[in-house]
Design an enzyme around this catalytic site. Structure first.
Site, PDB file in Angstrom:
ATOM      1  N   LYS A  60       2.836  11.850   6.892  1.00  0.00           N
ATOM      2  CA  LYS A  60       1.961  11.654   8.048  1.00  0.00           C
ATOM      3  C   LYS A  60       2.444  12.413   9.287  1.00  0.00           C
ATOM      4  O   LYS A  60       2.190  13.593   9.426  1.00  0.00           O
ATOM      5  CB  LYS A  60       1.775  10.163   8.318  1.00  0.00           C
ATOM      6  CG  LYS A  60       0.981   9.449   7.211  1.00  0.00           C
ATOM      7  CD  LYS A  60       0.596   8.058   7.596  1.00  0.00           C
ATOM      8  CE  LYS A  60      -0.094   7.305   6.477  1.00  0.00           C
ATOM      9  NZ  LYS A  60      -1.385   7.851   6.055  1.00  0.00           N
TER      10      LYS A  60
ATOM     11  N   PHE B 182       0.855  -1.181   0.000  1.00  0.00           N
ATOM     12  CA  PHE B 182       0.000   0.000   0.000  1.00  0.00           C
ATOM     13  C   PHE B 182       0.892   1.232   0.000  1.00  0.00           C
ATOM     14  O   PHE B 182       1.591   1.509   0.972  1.00  0.00           O
ATOM     15  CB  PHE B 182      -0.942   0.051   1.206  1.00  0.00           C
ATOM     16  CG  PHE B 182      -1.876   1.243   1.124  1.00  0.00           C
ATOM     17  CD1 PHE B 182      -3.050   1.169   0.399  1.00  0.00           C
ATOM     18  CD2 PHE B 182      -1.538   2.453   1.719  1.00  0.00           C
ATOM     19  CE1 PHE B 182      -3.885   2.277   0.278  1.00  0.00           C
ATOM     20  CE2 PHE B 182      -2.371   3.558   1.608  1.00  0.00           C
ATOM     21  CZ  PHE B 182      -3.550   3.474   0.887  1.00  0.00           C
TER      22      PHE B 182
ATOM     23  N   ASP C 221       9.386   2.992   1.840  1.00  0.00           N
ATOM     24  CA  ASP C 221       8.204   3.811   2.139  1.00  0.00           C
ATOM     25  C   ASP C 221       7.992   3.757   3.649  1.00  0.00           C
ATOM     26  O   ASP C 221       7.415   2.814   4.175  1.00  0.00           O
ATOM     27  CB  ASP C 221       6.993   3.250   1.385  1.00  0.00           C
ATOM     28  CG  ASP C 221       5.720   4.045   1.651  1.00  0.00           C
ATOM     29  OD1 ASP C 221       5.686   4.834   2.620  1.00  0.00           O
ATOM     30  OD2 ASP C 221       4.745   3.854   0.901  1.00  0.00           O
TER      31      ASP C 221
END
Length: 401
Positions: free
Chosen positions: A255, A141, A226
């Site tokens: 984030k 993802f 990531d």
């Protein structure tokens, strides 16, 4: 109109149905807690998918945001601002990066890395034009853009959105032989999450990333990690790569880079890869804006100076031990690293969502993922007493079944 039911009805009637949230309407947050419109308090065990590592409405990040918003918010990169260079310096000192490219969302950071590493492949590695290949993993993802969903293996992410761009090869996550067999002379990068969050907090075997690093070095492949979810303290280290003692060639963060106040992401890289980008070839109106930079600087300072990373390691061990001590025949496995945890249920449990809804009634907000897994990721400021209380709620819900 402000009742919970009315707000949910309006959202359902006027909004696109691309989410299926737990039916709680939140109105306020502070530290590890959020409150709904009826004033009920909850322990947040999702942290906005790890964007709120520093806790909700951290006062020092809030103060930095207000101060900068009163001075200058946006110039575009057509001009320079007095916050960007400071963010570069502080990020480089913290992570050892040689080049930094700020963006807004995590998905934009991924797209930036894909563009840059392809260009590097053609101009530096010598891959024939339009033949560059990037290796990715099953159950990955990395975001929701067209480029990214094209190399997803999740049918919900892909179905109905094609045609997709070529140039990606998929290998089994955590399987070194699968990665080795996929390498060709046109491989320019391996894009991978250190721990797969959306897939259910899947942790690869010990030594896997050491082998990956060796293969990437041997074949001249750019290793792109990531760390948008795993980075910035979530796993008990600044970056999850530290658990394996390796260094990526490119690292993607986002984030918690803003502590949940504003969309901020960044590509951290060696000079070789990001050095191929020239003026006009990539950018973003909002990327690197002064408001974003001031917020990110305060968010990083709070994370590092207030012991949040160390607390994540300590409280993560405490939370995981407590969850593993729960005696319930519906628990298949408890796993995690730091405060990135998961409880996987047996198929006979009937799915994780109903247990998340039961937890909500007991003052815990957690989210199901991949059907049978409850993901747990509270803010890194959680205390021992709060962990113990949370474990107690999980125990009551999971043993009652």
């Amino acid at each position: 109109m402000n009742t919970t039911a009315a707000l949910i009805e309006t959202e359902y009637r006027l909004g696109a149905h691309n989410y299926k949230p737990i039916d709680v309407v939140l109105a306020r947050g502070e530290g590890v807690h959020v409150w709904d419109t009826d004033g009920k308090r909850y322990l947040d065990c999702l942290s906005a998918y790890s964007a709120v590592n520093q806790g909700h409405c951290h006062p020092k990040i809030l103060a930095a945001m207000i101060e900068q918003a009163g001075k200058l918010t946006l110039t575009s990169r057509a001009f320079r601002n007095d916050q960007l260079a400071h963010l570069y310096e502080e990020l480089a000192a913290l992570t050892g990066s040689h080049k930094i490219l700020p963006m807004n969302s995590g998905a934009e950071a991924v797209e930036t890395a894909v563009k840059a590493v392809r260009k590097w492949g053609y101009e530096v590695k010598g891959v024939p034009e339009d033949k560059a290949e990037i290796i990715v993993c099953t159950n990955n993802f990395h975001g929701r853009t067209m480029g990214i969903v094209g190399f997803s293996t999740d049918p919900d992410a892909r179905q109905g959105f094609g045609p997709f761009a070529p140039g990606f090869r998929t290998v089994l996550f955590g399987d070194l032989d699968s990665f080795r067999d996929a390498i060709t002379e046109n491989t320019v990068a391996f894009l991978i999450e250190p721990i797969q969050g959306e897939a259910g907090v899947m942790i690869p075997p010990s030594g896997y990333f050491t082998g990956v690093r060796e293969l990437c070095t041997q074949h001249g492949i750019t290793l792109i990690l990531d760390e948008i979810q795993t980075g910035l303290g979530r796993t008990g280290r600044l970056l999850a790569e530290e658990h394996e003692g390796i260094e990526a060639d490119m690292t993607l963060i986002g984030k918690a880079l803003s502590g949940g106040f504003y969309p901020v992401s960044a590509v951290l890289s060696n000079s070789e890869v990001l050095g191929v980008l020239k003026p006009g070839q990539h950018g973003s109106t909002f990327g690197g804006n002064p408001l974003a930079c001031a917020i990110a600087r305060a968010a990083l300072k709070a994370l590092t100076e207030e012991g949040m990373i160390e607390n994540s390691a300590t409280m993560g061990d405490r939370f995981q031990t407590g969850l593993k001590d729960i005696r319930s025949n519906i628990i298949k496995e408890v796993r995690g690293r730091g405060l990135m945890l998961a409880v996987e249920l047996v198929p006979e449990a009937g799915g994780a969502r109903k247990y998340c809804e039961a937890l909500k009634e007991r003052g815990i907000l957690a989210k199901d993922t991949h059907g049978d897994t409850i993901r747990i990721a509270p803010p890194l400021v959680i205390t021992a007493d709060q962990v113990d209380w949370g474990v107690g709620q999980f125990s009551d819900v999971l043993t009652a079944a």
